[in-house]
Write an enzyme that holds these catalytic residues in place. Structure first.
Site, short mmCIF file in Angstrom:
data_model
loop_
_atom_site.label_atom_id
_atom_site.label_comp_id
_atom_site.label_asym_id
_atom_site.label_seq_id
_atom_site.Cartn_x
_atom_site.Cartn_y
_atom_site.Cartn_z
N ASP A 67 0.89 -1.17 0.00
CA ASP A 67 0.00 0.00 0.00
C ASP A 67 0.92 1.21 0.00
O ASP A 67 1.43 1.62 1.05
CB ASP A 67 -0.89 -0.02 1.24
CG ASP A 67 -1.84 1.16 1.29
OD1 ASP A 67 -2.23 1.66 0.21
OD2 ASP A 67 -2.20 1.59 2.40
N GLU A 93 -1.06 -1.31 -4.77
CA GLU A 93 -2.29 -0.56 -4.99
C GLU A 93 -2.02 0.55 -6.00
O GLU A 93 -1.05 1.30 -5.87
CB GLU A 93 -2.82 0.04 -3.69
CG GLU A 93 -4.19 0.69 -3.89
CD GLU A 93 -4.81 1.12 -2.58
OE1 GLU A 93 -5.60 0.35 -2.02
OE2 GLU A 93 -4.47 2.23 -2.12
N ASP A 112 -2.61 1.02 7.01
CA ASP A 112 -1.73 0.81 5.86
C ASP A 112 -1.27 -0.65 5.79
O ASP A 112 -1.16 -1.23 4.71
CB ASP A 112 -0.50 1.71 5.93
CG ASP A 112 -0.85 3.16 6.12
OD1 ASP A 112 -1.30 3.79 5.15
OD2 ASP A 112 -0.70 3.66 7.25
#
Length: 178
Positions: free
Chosen positions: A7, A68, A141
């Site tokens: 992430d 991501e 996260d």
């Protein structure tokens, strides 16, 4: 298959490593956050991020990396930092010759929660259930990174087969044109 989910973030970059296969609960191997000093020069922050991701890659030896995909937000400065972190994450996997993939936040939420508009709490709850964890991974996260890894485990094979079929079709079309 072992997947490292990332992430991306310039200040906090979530990292999660999961073992698993499509349709089955996975096993969390590792989870954490690579942090950089917001006061440090950009080049130093990017280097620190690269060093942290390399350490995770070296220690956990994933077979694939999933990141991501950056999406547009209202805060342009935040998007730029996230995009820079995303580039470092993709480079870290590519440097080792690992297959890399990107997923939008809605693809990840849909894979993990069955709903592309799920909130962070729902994603964390589902990651905790899917991986059969005793407690929720923190911070968000880190939970998001695990969700990205799960998404790749469950959807990455299908995505790769579709891409290969499209590439084969395009190659066949070029041959036919000759």
């Amino acid at each position: 298959m072992r997947v490292m989910g990332i992430d991306p973030g310039l200040t906090r970059c979530g990292v999660g490593v999961v073992d698993g296969r499509p349709g089955a609960p996975g096993t969390m191997v590792a989870v954490g956050v690579v942090r950089t000093d917001p006061e440090a020069p950009l080049a130093e922050r990017l280097l620190a991020l690269d060093d942290g991701l390399r350490a995770f890659l070296d220690e956990h030896q994933p077979e694939a990396v999933a990141v991501e995909r950056v999406f547009s937000q209202h805060n342009v400065a935040s998007v730029i930092g996230t995009a820079q972190a995303s580039g470092i994450a993709l480079l870290a996997g590519a440097r080792l010759g690992l297959p890399t993939a990107t997923y939008t936040p809605s693809e990840v939420k849909s894979a993990v929660c069955g709903n592309g508009t799920a909130d962070k709490r729902q994603v964390t709850t589902m990651v905790t259930r899917i991986l059969r964890l005793k407690e929720a991974p923190k911070p968000a996260d880190a939970a998001d990174a695990l969700a990205i890894a799960i998404c790749h485990l469950w959807r990455g094979g299908v995505k790769a087969r579709i891409s290969a079929a499209l590439n084969n079709s395009a190659a066949g079309n070029k041959e036919s044109a000759r």
